[in-house]
Design a protein around this motif. Structure first.
Motif, PDB file in Angstrom:
ATOM      1  N   ARG A  55       0.835  -1.199   0.000  1.00 13.66           N
ATOM      2  CA  ARG A  55       0.000   0.000   0.000  1.00 13.66           C
ATOM      3  C   ARG A  55       0.871   1.251   0.000  1.00 13.66           C
ATOM      4  O   ARG A  55       2.083   1.190   0.209  1.00 13.66           O
ATOM      5  CB  ARG A  55      -0.924   0.007   1.216  1.00 13.66           C
ATOM      6  N   GLY A  56       0.226   2.389  -0.226  1.00 12.47           N
ATOM      7  CA  GLY A  56       0.848   3.674   0.011  1.00 12.47           C
ATOM      8  C   GLY A  56       2.101   3.953  -0.787  1.00 12.47           C
ATOM      9  O   GLY A  56       2.204   3.665  -1.979  1.00 12.47           O
ATOM     10  N   GLU A  57       3.079   4.488  -0.087  1.00 11.64           N
ATOM     11  CA  GLU A  57       4.295   5.002  -0.722  1.00 11.64           C
ATOM     12  C   GLU A  57       5.058   3.943  -1.496  1.00 11.64           C
ATOM     13  O   GLU A  57       5.497   4.179  -2.634  1.00 11.64           O
ATOM     14  CB  GLU A  57       5.175   5.641   0.370  1.00 11.64           C
ATOM     15  N   ASP A  81      -8.142   2.390   2.623  1.00 11.67           N
ATOM     16  CA  ASP A  81      -7.195   2.897   1.636  1.00 11.67           C
ATOM     17  C   ASP A  81      -7.810   3.103   0.258  1.00 11.67           C
ATOM     18  O   ASP A  81      -7.095   3.393  -0.708  1.00 11.67           O
ATOM     19  CB  ASP A  81      -6.017   1.928   1.498  1.00 11.67           C
ATOM     20  N   ASP A 137       8.819  11.014  -1.835  1.00  9.60           N
ATOM     21  CA  ASP A 137       8.075   9.767  -2.037  1.00  9.60           C
ATOM     22  C   ASP A 137       6.955   9.745  -0.996  1.00  9.60           C
ATOM     23  O   ASP A 137       7.192   9.413   0.169  1.00  9.60           O
ATOM     24  CB  ASP A 137       8.977   8.543  -1.855  1.00  9.60           C
ATOM     25  N   THR A 146       5.758  -0.138   7.229  1.00 13.39           N
ATOM     26  CA  THR A 146       7.006   0.598   7.201  1.00 13.39           C
ATOM     27  C   THR A 146       7.809   0.395   8.473  1.00 13.39           C
ATOM     28  O   THR A 146       8.691   1.173   8.789  1.00 13.39           O
ATOM     29  CB  THR A 146       6.762   2.096   6.981  1.00 13.39           C
ATOM     30  N   HIS A 203      -2.079   5.371  -4.537  1.00 13.54           N
ATOM     31  CA  HIS A 203      -1.606   4.161  -5.217  1.00 13.54           C
ATOM     32  C   HIS A 203      -2.754   3.424  -5.900  1.00 13.54           C
ATOM     33  O   HIS A 203      -2.548   2.756  -6.919  1.00 13.54           O
ATOM     34  CB  HIS A 203      -0.858   3.241  -4.247  1.00 13.54           C
ATOM     35  N   GLY A 240       2.988   8.680   0.315  1.00  7.32           N
ATOM     36  CA  GLY A 240       1.904   7.718   0.172  1.00  7.32           C
ATOM     37  C   GLY A 240       0.540   8.356   0.217  1.00  7.32           C
ATOM     38  O   GLY A 240      -0.472   7.676   0.031  1.00  7.32           O
ATOM     39  N   ARG A 261       3.356   3.045  -4.778  1.00  9.75           N
ATOM     40  CA  ARG A 261       3.557   4.097  -5.775  1.00  9.75           C
ATOM     41  C   ARG A 261       4.974   4.040  -6.345  1.00  9.75           C
ATOM     42  O   ARG A 261       5.185   4.294  -7.540  1.00  9.75           O
ATOM     43  CB  ARG A 261       3.307   5.474  -5.160  1.00  9.75           C
TER      44      ARG A 261
END
Length: 695
Positions: free
Chosen positions: A13-15, A39, A370, A676, A44, A372, A18
């Motif tokens: 997901r997220g950053e 989400d 970068d 993360t 993304h 997210g 992408r």
């Protein structure tokens, strides 16, 4: 055999999703996103060629469901899976399932993942290969002579299942706590001990290996600035490592990779001591969060290389040389000044005007963002609070630090509290600039200094004045009658208009008057308003012209200037009696779920005693008694969902009872897999009625 990938599913997901999609677009490869319900509107999902819903919110129901991810790849026509980092990225069974489904796995062989999956087994393997390791200690055999020691979970990572023990009497509790945490986060309660290095350096080496035996070590990164074993600032190269040490680190990393037949991108992590000795910690069998600093200093697109290696390409015999310096910071939705309390809510705006690129390799000096999230996106309580990574690349370390600090200071981040000011202060700190960046940095220099607002007292006062004048201009611009007159205008002098704002724990009352020549502030004798518009105020302060940009949202005003960003909460002129709460009330610091309750009404409690635990943003948040007293009420039960500001309990104080240090703050421990690797510690909200979003 070479396999041409046509579409990649990012099992994340997220950053990082992408980031994967950006490289796929550059290579002409299709992209597939997956998303949990919270989400659904994130960038993304919008940017992918196709997206597949994973019903639910909890990671265990969504991003940790291997069967759903593989089905999504098949349904959307993806022929490859990139795991990103966190979630299932280091799960050997997931890798096998992807391969068994006939899909390309953009990662190392399942056997290599399994070999490094247990820290204890990995250390034995590395020791047998001649890689230096810290001796493993049996918790049952630790003596006072071994102290301090670090209790660590055998499985998983990201700082979960870790405890520092300096007193032998604390060892049993630390082992039990780390074991329970590891079982919750990773499904494996096994823990071990090793010598704790008080002020070590966290040095890691990026490796790339193909199927034909070529192994690159393409640079080291230093990731020593950490809070609660979580990385905050990463850089390449390390200011601590000289040429001789670098060669030894690279040899050890290549040996580690070759020993387990590694293929793809990975990171070998070491702990270095002040004398230059280093010891194997673990191997991350995936892409790291901090991979952009290596990309910038080598010119390599690591995601592209992962894809090409998965397709069967060879690496050239000669690896590229490193050049320049890159520093990355993790921008978190958290409040460092409140024991790193994670934040949730709407991210109204995230803008880094000085960023020159996004998700791409910086080949010239600049700043890379970068992120997210985009403007208006919700920051969910269900996942890690990292909003973005900001990276600066420059010829020298000093230039990179200055550029990154400047970019962060000029960023406009509205809606949730972040660690932005902490990052700016760190990057400008003399010790950081001198390269004195060991793992004790935050403890040594103190959060009272490092987490202090970039906007000083005068800047906050001026920002409150700008907010009040902009609000007055906004009201007049939307007035249906006599809108051209200043607010509160009178033919003769009269009482000043007043507006009240809260900035953190401070209350600012602004008194001003509107006249024929514009606005004047009562308590600002050296300040005049050169311009006052709804979104822009220009003040002349002792002859210096300063511009303040003002943005307003429900219950929040954000003021940005060269003096620093300030978030203000407008206060009502008259308090709503229904908003009052009973004295001694403990309020939920964020939305979450009550995990367990340790006391009952009528129980006596000591200051700082745990009362109950909340789960939010994959963390356990311990709510403690603010003072000695008696529990008058428990307003929640285990399993109950609560909103931010909800009353959790009421504790009546004993007469003259001292407050607990930090009021109602308490420790937080991670509770589940995090994309993360970034759990944080959080205090409870202060026992006052919520007045809107507190910055």
């Amino acid at each position: 055999m070479v396999t041409a990938i046509t579409a990649v599913l990012a099992a994340n997901r997220g950053e990082i999703a992408r980031r994967i999609f950006r490289t796929c677009a550059d290579l002409g490869i299709g992209t597939v996103a997956v998303y949990a319900d919270p989400d659904a509107g994130l960038p993304h999902v919008r940017e992918a060629d196709a997206a597949v819903r994973l019903p639910g919110s909890a990671p265990g129901d969504t991003y940790l469901r291997a069967d759903l991810l593989i089905r999504a790849a098949r349904d959307a026509g993806a022929d490859a899976v990139h795991p990103g980092y966190g979630f299932l990225s280091e799960n050997a069974e997931f890798a096998r399932a992807v391969l068994d489904a006939g899909l390309v796995w953009i990662g190392p062989p399942p056997e290599a993942i399994a070999a490094m999956g247990s820290k204890t087994a990995a250390k034995k393997t590395m020791a047998g290969a001649g890689v230096p390791v810290l001796p493993e200690l049996d918790p049952a055999a630790v003596t006072a002579a071994d102290l301090p020691v670090l209790v660590k979970a055998s499985a998983g990572g990201g700082g979960r299942g870790m405890r520092i023990v300096r007193d032998l009497a604390d060892l049993a509790d630390a082992v039990a706590g780390a074991s329970a945490e590891a079982a919750s986060a990773f499904g494996d309660p096994a823990v071990f001990c090793e010598r704790y290095v008080e002020a070590g350096r966290h040095i890691e080496v990026q490796i790339l290996a193909d199927r034909f035996g070529t192994v690159w070590a393409v640079g080291e990164r230093e990731c020593s600035l950490q809070r609660r074993h979580q990385k905050v600032v990463e850089e390449a190269p390390s200011p601590f490592v000289d040429g001789r040490m670098r060669a030894a680190l690279f040899d050890a990393a290549r040996t580690a990779a070759a020993t387990i037949g590694y293929v793809g991108a990975g990171t070998v992590e070491f702990l270095a001591t002040a004398d230059g000795a280093f010891y194997f910690l673990e191997m991350n069998t995936r892409l790291q969060v901090e991979h952009p600093v290596t990309e910038c200093t080598t010119g390599l697109d690591l995601v592209a290389l992962q894809i090409r290696i998965a397709e069967g390409d060879r690496l050239p015999a000669e690896q590229p040389a490193a050049h320049g310096h890159a520093i990355e910071v993790r921008l978190y939705a958290e409040d460092p000044a409140r024991d790193w309390q994670p934040q949730s809510g709407t991210l109204h705006r995230i803008d880094v005007p000085r960023a020159t690129a996004a998700f791409t390799v910086l080949r010239e000096p600049g700043v890379r963002l970068d992120a997210g999230f985009a403007d208006g996106d919700p920051v969910s309580v269900h996942y890690d609070p990292m909003l973005a990574k900001v990276v600066a690349y420059a010829p020298t370390r000093a230039e990179a630090a200055r550029a990154l600090a400047g970019a962060l200071a000029a960023a406009r981040i509205h809606g949730v509290a972040t660690n932005r000011d902490l990052l700016v202060n760190v990057l400008r700190h003399p010790a950081f600039l001198a390269g004195d960046t060991d793992t004790a940095f935050f403890d040594r220099h103190g959060l009272d200094v490092l987490a202090a607002p970039v906007a000083d007292t005068e800047a906050r006062r001026l920002s409150a004045l700008a907010a009040a004048l902009a609000d007055a201009a906004h009201n007049r611009a939307h007035a249906k009658v006599l809108g051209q007159l200043p607010g509160g205008w009178r033919n003769v002098p009269s009482q000043a208009q007043r507006k009240t704002y809260r900035i953190g724990d401070e209350e600012h009352v602004v008194a001003y008057r509107g006249g024929r020549d514009g606005y004047s502030a009562v308590d600002f004798p050296d300040v005049s308003a050169a311009e006052a518009a709804p979104d822009r105020v220009v003040l002349t302060v002792r002859g210096v012209r300063r511009v303040f940009d003002v943005a307003r949202y429900p219950g929040l005003v954000c003021v940005d200037s060269a003096l620093g960003g300030v978030a203000l909460v407008p206060q009502p002129r008259f308090r709503d009696p229904e908003a009052a709460v009973a004295e001694g009330s403990l309020l939920a610091p964020m939305p979450g779920t009550v995990l367990r309750v340790a006391v009952a009404p009528g129980d006596p409690v000591a200051a700082g005693q745990p009362l109950l635990w909340l789960e939010a943003m994959k963390m356990e948040h311990r709510i403690t008694a603010p003072h000695a007293g008696v529990v008058a009420e428990i307003a929640v039960a285990a399993g109950q969902q609560v909103d931010m500001g909800a009353v959790l309990a009421i504790v009546h104080a004993h007469p003259d009872a001292p407050a607990a240090p930090g009021a109602v703050s308490g420790a937080a421990t991670p509770s589940a897999e995090s994309p993360t690797e970034s759990p944080a510690e959080s205090p409870a909200a202060p026992p006052t009625a919520p007045e809107g979003r507190t910055p």
